[in-house]
Scaffold this motif. Sequence first.
Motif, PDB file in Angstrom:
ATOM      1  N   VAL A  86       0.774  -1.643   0.190  1.00 18.27           N
ATOM      2  CA  VAL A  86      -0.049  -0.214   0.227  1.00 18.27           C
ATOM      3  C   VAL A  86       0.776   1.182   0.076  1.00 18.27           C
ATOM      4  O   VAL A  86       1.945   1.332   0.417  1.00 18.27           O
ATOM      5  N   MET A  87       0.219   2.266  -0.103  1.00 14.03           N
ATOM      6  CA  MET A  87       1.009   3.204  -0.355  1.00 14.03           C
ATOM      7  C   MET A  87       1.382   3.915   0.945  1.00 14.03           C
ATOM      8  O   MET A  87       0.844   3.941   2.341  1.00 14.03           O
ATOM      9  N   CYS A  88       2.767   5.296   1.325  1.00 10.71           N
ATOM     10  CA  CYS A  88       2.556   5.129   2.398  1.00 10.71           C
ATOM     11  C   CYS A  88       2.275   6.808   2.564  1.00 10.71           C
ATOM     12  O   CYS A  88       2.648   7.130   2.061  1.00 10.71           O
TER      13      CYS A  88
ATOM     14  N   ILE B 143      10.749  14.628   3.097  1.00  2.00           N
ATOM     15  CA  ILE B 143      12.174  13.640   3.147  1.00  2.00           C
ATOM     16  C   ILE B 143      12.971  13.677   3.947  1.00  2.00           C
ATOM     17  O   ILE B 143      13.252  14.706   3.988  1.00  2.00           O
ATOM     18  N   LYS B 144      13.647  12.852   4.727  1.00  2.00           N
ATOM     19  CA  LYS B 144      14.616  13.321   5.544  1.00  2.00           C
ATOM     20  C   LYS B 144      15.511  13.062   4.962  1.00  2.00           C
ATOM     21  O   LYS B 144      15.738  11.104   4.814  1.00  2.00           O
ATOM     22  N   PHE B 145      17.236  13.455   4.979  1.00  2.92           N
ATOM     23  CA  PHE B 145      18.259  13.303   5.456  1.00  2.92           C
ATOM     24  C   PHE B 145      19.092  13.801   6.479  1.00  2.92           C
ATOM     25  O   PHE B 145      19.162  14.273   6.728  1.00  2.92           O
ATOM     26  N   GLU B 146      19.739  11.661   6.901  1.00  3.04           N
ATOM     27  CA  GLU B 146      20.200  12.189   8.157  1.00  3.04           C
ATOM     28  C   GLU B 146      21.659  11.908   7.272  1.00  3.04           C
ATOM     29  O   GLU B 146      22.139  10.476   7.476  1.00  3.04           O
TER      30      GLU B 146
ATOM     31  N   GLY C 229       7.186   9.379   1.675  1.00  6.53           N
ATOM     32  CA  GLY C 229       6.095   8.874   1.263  1.00  6.53           C
ATOM     33  C   GLY C 229       5.969   8.183  -0.187  1.00  6.53           C
ATOM     34  O   GLY C 229       6.834   7.472  -0.833  1.00  6.53           O
ATOM     35  N   GLY C 230       4.584   8.178  -1.161  1.00 10.28           N
ATOM     36  CA  GLY C 230       4.668   7.443  -1.704  1.00 10.28           C
ATOM     37  C   GLY C 230       4.433   5.944  -1.344  1.00 10.28           C
ATOM     38  O   GLY C 230       4.392   5.454  -0.749  1.00 10.28           O
TER      39      GLY C 230
ATOM     40  N   THR D 221      11.997   6.122  -5.724  1.00  4.83           N
ATOM     41  CA  THR D 221      11.779   5.255  -5.104  1.00  4.83           C
ATOM     42  C   THR D 221      11.171   3.561  -6.261  1.00  4.83           C
ATOM     43  O   THR D 221      11.059   3.773  -7.385  1.00  4.83           O
ATOM     44  N   SER D 222      10.534   3.101  -5.923  1.00  2.89           N
ATOM     45  CA  SER D 222      10.260   0.903  -6.348  1.00  2.89           C
ATOM     46  C   SER D 222       9.036   1.714  -8.044  1.00  2.89           C
ATOM     47  O   SER D 222       8.910   1.111  -8.891  1.00  2.89           O
TER      48      SER D 222
END
Length: 238
Positions: A139-141, A147-150, A166-167, A211-212
């Motif tokens: 399912v979609m998130c 988006i977070k970049f650590e 997401g997505g 994303t995929s």
Amino acid sequence: MSVIVLSGGFIDYSSGWDHAHATFYGDMSGRDTMQGACGYGDLIRQGYGLETTALSSTLFNDGASCGACFEIKCIDSKWCKAGVESIQVTATNFCPPNYTKTVDIWCNPPQKHFDLSMPMFVRIAEYQAGIVPVVYQRVMCHRRGGIKFELKGKSSWFLVLVYNVGGVGQVVDVKVKGSRTNWLQMSRNWGQNWQTLENLQGQSLSFQVKTSDGGVAQSNDVVPSNWQIGQTYEGQYF
């Protein structure tokens, strides 16, 4: 057409549902789910909460499935909780195979298996069941914020943890661009940690996340030139 009857309706397998089993790990606090093979840290702080699962080898795909979201329904067991339609969880960990055992080998290939956080397991099944048959689908998130970049790594190499995607949630490719470089291909180090050996100190940074499903989110100059290891920055939404 293969159709399975659930309490309250039907599931049509042409829509992408499949069979698996589910167990649980940790306790109701979720403490044991905080670190895992996807590289995420404090799942509550990072927005994943306790709605998480570890995946068997077949589903985990060497970490490529980290961040993917699944809807799961308990079926065909007296232990399924009545009136509970389904749960939705994010893949944040790996359920390792055990080739020394001949029973309870649920995470060994080619089994499709979800090792849920305990709070999620007891939403769909009674605790004493231990293991239940389930059906699941991707399912979609749905995430709050971008988006977070650590930023991780050391002075000689650069590593970034990509999360809160997401997505479809499943990141398959990351590129980084310094203010003095072209776009650089990053490689998966482990889980959703991506690396490059390029020295990017003192440069502002942009990221492309794919994303995929083929979607690409580009976050331009999301990281300022005075960045330090350990800092986290928020980019574009999916």
